[in-house]
Scaffold this motif. Structure first.
Motif, PDB file in Angstrom:
ATOM      1  N   ASP A 126      38.391 -40.359 -30.730  1.00 36.27           N
ATOM      2  CA  ASP A 126      37.214 -40.830 -31.443  1.00 36.27           C
ATOM      3  C   ASP A 126      36.412 -39.630 -31.948  1.00 36.27           C
ATOM      4  O   ASP A 126      36.403 -38.572 -31.329  1.00 36.27           O
ATOM      5  N   VAL A 127      35.761 -39.809 -33.088  1.00 35.01           N
ATOM      6  CA  VAL A 127      34.820 -38.844 -33.620  1.00 35.01           C
ATOM      7  C   VAL A 127      33.489 -39.565 -33.749  1.00 35.01           C
ATOM      8  O   VAL A 127      33.423 -40.669 -34.299  1.00 35.01           O
ATOM      9  N   THR A 128      32.427 -38.959 -33.224  1.00 35.17           N
ATOM     10  CA  THR A 128      31.103 -39.576 -33.240  1.00 35.17           C
ATOM     11  C   THR A 128      30.193 -38.782 -34.180  1.00 35.17           C
ATOM     12  O   THR A 128      30.111 -37.560 -34.085  1.00 35.17           O
ATOM     13  N   VAL A 129      29.529 -39.502 -35.099  1.00 36.09           N
ATOM     14  CA  VAL A 129      28.593 -38.897 -36.025  1.00 36.09           C
ATOM     15  C   VAL A 129      27.275 -39.636 -35.910  1.00 36.09           C
ATOM     16  O   VAL A 129      27.222 -40.861 -36.070  1.00 36.09           O
ATOM     17  N   ASP A 130      26.196 -38.921 -35.613  1.00 40.02           N
ATOM     18  CA  ASP A 130      24.874 -39.520 -35.419  1.00 40.02           C
ATOM     19  C   ASP A 130      24.912 -40.662 -34.425  1.00 40.02           C
ATOM     20  O   ASP A 130      24.273 -41.698 -34.605  1.00 40.02           O
ATOM     21  N   HIS A 178      19.329 -29.791 -43.241  1.00 39.62           N
ATOM     22  CA  HIS A 178      19.549 -30.560 -42.019  1.00 39.62           C
ATOM     23  C   HIS A 178      20.390 -29.725 -41.067  1.00 39.62           C
ATOM     24  O   HIS A 178      21.248 -28.958 -41.498  1.00 39.62           O
ATOM     25  N   VAL A 179      20.162 -29.887 -39.770  1.00 35.53           N
ATOM     26  CA  VAL A 179      20.919 -29.169 -38.757  1.00 35.53           C
ATOM     27  C   VAL A 179      22.008 -30.094 -38.234  1.00 35.53           C
ATOM     28  O   VAL A 179      21.721 -31.195 -37.776  1.00 35.53           O
ATOM     29  N   ILE A 180      23.255 -29.645 -38.320  1.00 38.01           N
ATOM     30  CA  ILE A 180      24.386 -30.377 -37.747  1.00 38.01           C
ATOM     31  C   ILE A 180      24.863 -29.577 -36.543  1.00 38.01           C
ATOM     32  O   ILE A 180      25.148 -28.388 -36.657  1.00 38.01           O
ATOM     33  N   THR A 181      24.919 -30.224 -35.389  1.00 38.89           N
ATOM     34  CA  THR A 181      25.425 -29.574 -34.191  1.00 38.89           C
ATOM     35  C   THR A 181      26.806 -30.138 -33.913  1.00 38.89           C
ATOM     36  O   THR A 181      26.958 -31.327 -33.642  1.00 38.89           O
ATOM     37  N   ALA A 236      32.416 -29.332 -44.389  1.00 41.09           N
ATOM     38  CA  ALA A 236      33.710 -29.728 -43.821  1.00 41.09           C
ATOM     39  C   ALA A 236      33.826 -29.182 -42.396  1.00 41.09           C
ATOM     40  O   ALA A 236      33.340 -28.090 -42.089  1.00 41.09           O
ATOM     41  N   PHE A 237      34.458 -29.947 -41.533  1.00 42.66           N
ATOM     42  CA  PHE A 237      34.750 -29.541 -40.168  1.00 42.66           C
ATOM     43  C   PHE A 237      36.237 -29.770 -39.922  1.00 42.66           C
ATOM     44  O   PHE A 237      36.779 -30.792 -40.338  1.00 42.66           O
ATOM     45  N   ALA A 238      36.886 -28.835 -39.261  1.00 44.31           N
ATOM     46  CA  ALA A 238      38.286 -28.981 -38.864  1.00 44.31           C
ATOM     47  C   ALA A 238      38.310 -29.382 -37.393  1.00 44.31           C
ATOM     48  O   ALA A 238      37.795 -28.666 -36.538  1.00 44.31           O
ATOM     49  N   GLU A 262      33.222 -43.004 -35.505  1.00 49.10           N
ATOM     50  CA  GLU A 262      33.949 -42.960 -36.777  1.00 49.10           C
ATOM     51  C   GLU A 262      35.430 -43.229 -36.556  1.00 49.10           C
ATOM     52  O   GLU A 262      36.217 -43.181 -37.487  1.00 49.10           O
ATOM     53  N   GLY A 263      35.818 -43.451 -35.302  1.00 47.79           N
ATOM     54  CA  GLY A 263      37.219 -43.706 -34.971  1.00 47.79           C
ATOM     55  C   GLY A 263      38.002 -42.409 -34.851  1.00 47.79           C
ATOM     56  O   GLY A 263      37.458 -41.316 -34.839  1.00 47.79           O
ATOM     57  N   ALA A 264      39.316 -42.549 -34.803  1.00 47.86           N
ATOM     58  CA  ALA A 264      40.214 -41.397 -34.658  1.00 47.86           C
ATOM     59  C   ALA A 264      40.566 -40.874 -36.042  1.00 47.86           C
ATOM     60  O   ALA A 264      41.591 -41.203 -36.616  1.00 47.86           O
ATOM     61  N   VAL A 265      39.686 -40.073 -36.613  1.00 47.21           N
ATOM     62  CA  VAL A 265      39.910 -39.549 -37.960  1.00 47.21           C
ATOM     63  C   VAL A 265      40.859 -38.376 -37.958  1.00 47.21           C
ATOM     64  O   VAL A 265      41.043 -37.716 -36.982  1.00 47.21           O
TER      65      VAL A 265
END
Length: 99
Positions: free
Chosen positions: A88-92, A48-51, A75-77, A96-99
């Motif tokens: 906020d963090v957005t996935v798809d 899968h490609v994650i951008t 993992a992403f820093a 995901e909120g403020a992780v």
């Protein structure tokens, strides 16, 4: 494209990565090291490609298109610039909120 390596003054460029539209990815690169040069492509079906991209006041590493195989983690820093917080963090497309 980005130069990956060079031998005797000739660079290998790539890879360019794109979704194949069927849950996999296609990687393509240019390798001019042979006399005829060449453009190569390979389809990878269980990848899968994650951008990953950050806003203007922060960073994410790695910050590029990353290939991840089914069942594996990546993992992403994520870091805000000084004086800022992660809102906020957005996935798809989902928050995901403020992780």
């Amino acid at each position: 494209m980005v130069a990956l390596c060079s031998i005797a003054g000739k660079s290998v460029f790539g890879p360019a990565i794109a979704s194949d539209g069927a849950g996999g990815a296609v990687a393509a690169w240019v390798d001019p090291r042979s006399d005829s040069g060449g453009i190569y492509a390979q389809r990878v079906s269980d990848v899968h490609v994650i951008t990953a991209a950050a806003g203007s006041v922060g960073s994410i590493e790695p910050s590029c298109e990353v290939l991840v195989r089914d069942g594996e983690d990546q993992a992403f820093a994520v870091s805000p610039d000084p004086g800022y917080e992660i809102a906020d963090v957005t996935v798809d497309g989902e928050s995901e909120g403020a992780v």
